[in-house]
Motif scaffolding. Structure first.
Motif, short mmCIF file in Angstrom:
data_model
loop_
_atom_site.label_atom_id
_atom_site.label_comp_id
_atom_site.label_asym_id
_atom_site.label_seq_id
_atom_site.Cartn_x
_atom_site.Cartn_y
_atom_site.Cartn_z
N LEU A 1 0.83 -1.20 0.00
CA LEU A 1 0.00 0.00 0.00
C LEU A 1 0.87 1.26 0.00
O LEU A 1 0.56 2.24 -0.69
CB LEU A 1 -0.93 0.00 1.21
N ARG A 2 1.96 1.24 0.76
CA ARG A 2 2.86 2.39 0.77
C ARG A 2 3.54 2.56 -0.59
O ARG A 2 3.80 3.69 -1.02
CB ARG A 2 3.87 2.26 1.90
N ASP A 3 3.82 1.43 -1.26
CA ASP A 3 4.39 1.52 -2.61
C ASP A 3 3.40 2.16 -3.57
O ASP A 3 3.78 2.97 -4.43
CB ASP A 3 4.77 0.13 -3.12
N LEU A 4 2.13 1.80 -3.44
CA LEU A 4 1.10 2.42 -4.28
C LEU A 4 1.01 3.92 -4.00
O LEU A 4 0.86 4.73 -4.93
CB LEU A 4 -0.26 1.75 -4.03
N CYS A 5 1.11 4.27 -2.73
CA CYS A 5 1.10 5.69 -2.37
C CYS A 5 2.28 6.41 -3.01
O CYS A 5 2.15 7.55 -3.49
CB CYS A 5 1.13 5.84 -0.85
N ASP A 6 3.44 5.75 -3.04
CA ASP A 6 4.63 6.37 -3.62
C ASP A 6 4.47 6.66 -5.11
O ASP A 6 5.05 7.62 -5.62
CB ASP A 6 5.85 5.48 -3.40
N TYR B 1 -7.52 9.56 -3.47
CA TYR B 1 -8.30 9.97 -2.31
C TYR B 1 -9.45 9.01 -2.05
O TYR B 1 -9.84 8.79 -0.89
CB TYR B 1 -8.81 11.40 -2.50
N LEU B 2 -10.00 8.42 -3.11
CA LEU B 2 -11.05 7.42 -2.92
C LEU B 2 -10.48 6.19 -2.23
O LEU B 2 -11.07 5.66 -1.27
CB LEU B 2 -11.66 7.05 -4.28
N GLY B 3 -9.32 5.73 -2.70
CA GLY B 3 -8.69 4.58 -2.08
C GLY B 3 -8.34 4.84 -0.63
O GLY B 3 -8.53 3.98 0.25
N MET B 4 -7.81 6.04 -0.35
CA MET B 4 -7.47 6.39 1.02
C MET B 4 -8.71 6.40 1.90
O MET B 4 -8.67 6.00 3.08
CB MET B 4 -6.77 7.75 1.05
N THR B 5 -9.83 6.86 1.35
CA THR B 5 -11.09 6.88 2.11
C THR B 5 -11.54 5.47 2.47
O THR B 5 -11.98 5.21 3.60
CB THR B 5 -12.18 7.60 1.31
N LEU B 6 -11.44 4.54 1.53
CA LEU B 6 -11.83 3.16 1.81
C LEU B 6 -10.96 2.56 2.90
O LEU B 6 -11.45 1.83 3.78
CB LEU B 6 -11.76 2.33 0.53
N LEU B 7 -9.67 2.86 2.88
CA LEU B 7 -8.77 2.38 3.95
C LEU B 7 -9.15 3.01 5.28
O LEU B 7 -9.11 2.36 6.33
CB LEU B 7 -7.32 2.71 3.60
N ARG B 8 -9.50 4.29 5.24
CA ARG B 8 -9.90 4.98 6.47
C ARG B 8 -11.14 4.32 7.08
O ARG B 8 -11.22 4.11 8.29
CB ARG B 8 -10.17 6.45 6.15
N ILE B 9 -12.11 3.99 6.24
CA ILE B 9 -13.33 3.33 6.72
C ILE B 9 -13.02 1.93 7.25
O ILE B 9 -13.61 1.48 8.24
CB ILE B 9 -14.38 3.27 5.59
#
Length: 330
Positions: free
Chosen positions: A188-193, A296-304
């Protein structure tokens, strides 16, 4: 909300409400206050003047024995100030619940207006259960106009600090222990990078964002009237911090209640298109925004997915869907 009793007249809060808060609404609390609890991550209560029926919302930032009082007081004052700032950016048919007072000595209490309306999640569920798509389309159009107004009016000549957003992403993944493996966390951090090194994530100006743009934090009155509150997390960021959060919440609602994430796509597209309508070049704005939404959509799903009240298998599903969104770098 749930009725929990009456406020004791000997409670210091009684005098604060009666003398400092309620007179601002034309009430005085002489017949006492009813108390209701509210579903919230904070200790939030609703106080109703028994004589006039006027209500206020009390949000407590400090819990004795648990929180740092200085930090809690800082958060209380920050939200109090955030409310004043955001009220200066609103336009026609937009409203931010007014702050009526704050009191550090009453467990860092912030008191705001009680606003009447129906939350966005009500309209989402009507679209799902009662097939009222038109109602949700109308409210999403109004919300798009609301967010575009506050974003555009607050924009400043500073480019987005996407590194700060990436740090927030890392903090979210750090709270998913037990749901994701260490290897998955690194992936996931690689995807963020990939996004971290994508120049399009830095090309917009910073704006004031709500910071917690969840369906429960937006109420709707008649027509296009939009009301918001809970501004504790308001900050400078990319406009898509808010816009992508709404998109992610829509996908989550439809995925959870229908099992079909694609059922959310028409509503997400409609919301983004209406938001882009506030710009001189709508097509260019839409392309720029949708290019950043997957992150931001992906980050939101992780947040939920951090929420332990959700079933473990659904939390896993949210992580898998987040990875699919984050893989869309183009």
């Amino acid at each position: 909300m749930q009725y929990v009793g009456h406020l004791n007249r000997h409670d210091p809060l009684f005098g604060y409400l009666a003398c400092d808060i309620m007179p601002q609404l034309g009430a005085d609390g002489r017949d006492g206050f009813r108390v209701f609890s509210s579903n919230s991550s904070h200790a939030v209560y609703i106080y109703e003047d028994r004589c006039s029926g006027k209500r206020v919302v009390g949000k407590y930032f400090f819990t004795p024995g648990k929180d740092d009082r200085m930090h809690a007081a800082e958060k209380m004052r920050r939200e109090f100030n955030n409310i004043s700032v955001l009220r200066g950016y609103t336009g026609k048919n937009h409203y931010v619940a007014r702050a009526l007072g704050c009191n550090e000595y009453l467990n860092c209490l912030l008191v705001t207006e009680y606003c009447y309306g129906e939350a966005l999640d009500v309209f989402i569920m009507r679209a799902i259960r009662e097939h009222d798509a038109d109602g949700l389309y109308r409210k999403l159009a109004a919300l798009g106009n609301f967010l575009a107004t506050i974003h555009n009016r607050s924009a400043r000549p500073v480019m987005v600090d996407f590194q700060k957003v990436c740090r927030y992403f890392d903090a979210i993944t750090g709270h998913l222990a037990g749901i994701i493996s260490p290897e998955e966390g690194r992936y996931l951090r690689d995807l963020c990078d990939r996004f971290r090194h994508d120049k399009k994530m830095y090309l917009d100006q910073e704006v004031t964002v709500h910071g917690d743009a969840t369906p429960a934090n937006f109420f709707f009155g008649d027509g296009d009237y939009v009301i918001t509150f809970d501004l504790e997390r308001m900050q400078w960021s990319d406009r898509v911090f808010d816009v992508g959060r709404i998109a992610g919440e829509l996908q989550h609602f439809f995925l959870r209640h229908t099992g079909n994430k694609y059922a959310a796509e028409p509503f997400i597209g409609h919301f983004l298109w209406k938001y882009a309508g506030a710009f001189p070049d709508r097509q260019a704005a839409f392309a720029s925004i949708t290019g950043r939404v997957p992150f931001y959509l992906g980050m939101t799903l992780l947040r939920i997915a951090r929420n332990d009240y959700l079933l473990p298998e659904y939390r896993r599903k949210l992580v898998d869907e987040a990875k699919l969104a984050l893989q869309r770098t183009e």
